[in-house]
Design a protein around this motif. Structure first.
Motif, short mmCIF file in Angstrom:
data_model
loop_
_atom_site.label_atom_id
_atom_site.label_comp_id
_atom_site.label_asym_id
_atom_site.label_seq_id
_atom_site.Cartn_x
_atom_site.Cartn_y
_atom_site.Cartn_z
N GLU A 1 -31.78 35.15 2.81
CA GLU A 1 -30.55 35.15 2.65
C GLU A 1 -29.84 34.00 3.32
O GLU A 1 -30.27 33.64 4.38
N GLN B 1 -34.70 41.34 1.14
CA GLN B 1 -33.52 40.74 1.14
C GLN B 1 -33.34 40.12 2.45
O GLN B 1 -32.08 40.23 3.02
N GLN C 1 -35.09 36.92 -8.88
CA GLN C 1 -35.89 37.41 -10.00
C GLN C 1 -36.90 36.41 -10.66
O GLN C 1 -37.97 36.89 -11.04
N SER D 1 -29.39 34.01 -4.64
CA SER D 1 -28.59 34.80 -5.61
C SER D 1 -29.65 36.04 -6.34
O SER D 1 -30.90 35.40 -6.19
N GLU D 2 -29.57 36.83 -7.00
CA GLU D 2 -30.30 37.89 -7.38
C GLU D 2 -31.18 37.16 -8.63
O GLU D 2 -32.17 37.57 -8.68
N GLN D 3 -30.58 36.18 -9.39
CA GLN D 3 -31.35 35.58 -10.42
C GLN D 3 -32.35 34.76 -9.94
O GLN D 3 -33.45 34.83 -10.61
#
Length: 238
Positions: free
Chosen positions: A212, A209, A188, A183-185
């Protein structure tokens, strides 16, 4: 057909339609087919742990003791339910490589439809009709490779392991309610800490990316590498 099955592994004779020698007494109220169908229904609805003599007996309106007129043990019940639930394999395309892909895909689909089959204990090589049919069709496809029977069996085990491993991982991820690792969060949060902590390779994967959880790609990649390895084995064979 009836014969003594006392010396055979549980479920082997019944799976091949060989019934125990009938004793004198009332005509059986149930059939093996009814019992097995009920076991599969419980597995599909509630999972592997629900496949039990007690539950099936209650569903069919008999005592648990009465079930032993038909099956000798829970182990025998599981053998019969497993073989019937697996069913027959699909017709495979020509060419061993295309056949292997179709065979693995069919197993993955089977485990997707009936994930509880992954919980069935493996107690040895397949000996029941449907399980052996899966083995038969894949070995028949591998026969064109020119490899020895021993090597073809080894290739089949690799393919089977690939399907089981993927299906098991997909099942666990599908059942998880936790935040996916890609996930992006999460990215980050992790990237600056990975940079500080000395994880340059993982930082690169995150930033590109590539880190994944795409299981479809993982299956295709892993299976292709297995098939490439079999190709190398074929090329080396005399």
């Amino acid at each position: 057909m009836t014969e003594d099955r006392a010396d055979l592994p549980p479920g082997l004779a019944l799976s091949w339609g060989v019934l125990p020698v009938q004793r004198r007494g009332p005509k059986p109220a149930l059939s093996i087919e009814q019992i097995v169908a009920t076991g599969i229904e419980f597995g599909d609805r509630y999972g592997f742990e629900a496949v039990s003599l007690q539950r099936i007996a209650a569903q069919l309106g008999v005592t648990t003791n009465a079930m032993y007129r038909y099956v000798r043990s829970k182990e025998e019940l599981i053998v019969l339910v497993h073989d019937k639930a697996v069913g027959l394999p699909p017709e495979l395309p020509s060419g061993w490589r295309a056949a292997a892909i179709a065979w693995v895909d069919a197993q993955v689909k089977l485990y997707e439809d009936r994930p509880w089959l992954l919980d069935v204990p493996i107690r040895g090589a397949p000996v029941t009709p449907n399980l052996l049919r899966w083995v038969e069709v894949m070995l028949a496809a591998l026969a064109e490779t020119g490899l020895s029977q021993h090597d073809n069996l080894g290739c089949l085990m690799l393919l089977d392991g690939c399907a089981r491993n993927y299906a098991g991982l997909a099942r666990q991820l599908g059942a998880s309610d936790r935040t996916p690792v890609q996930s992006e969060q999460v990215g980050q949060f992790l990237v600056p800490r990975l940079m500080e902590g000395g994880y340059p390779t993982l930082v690169s994967l995150y930033l590109n990316q590539e880190y994944e959880d795409d299981l479809d790609d993982d299956l295709e990649f892993g299976l292709a590498r297995i098939l490439d390895g079999i190709d190398v084995l074929i090329a080396k064979s005399p």
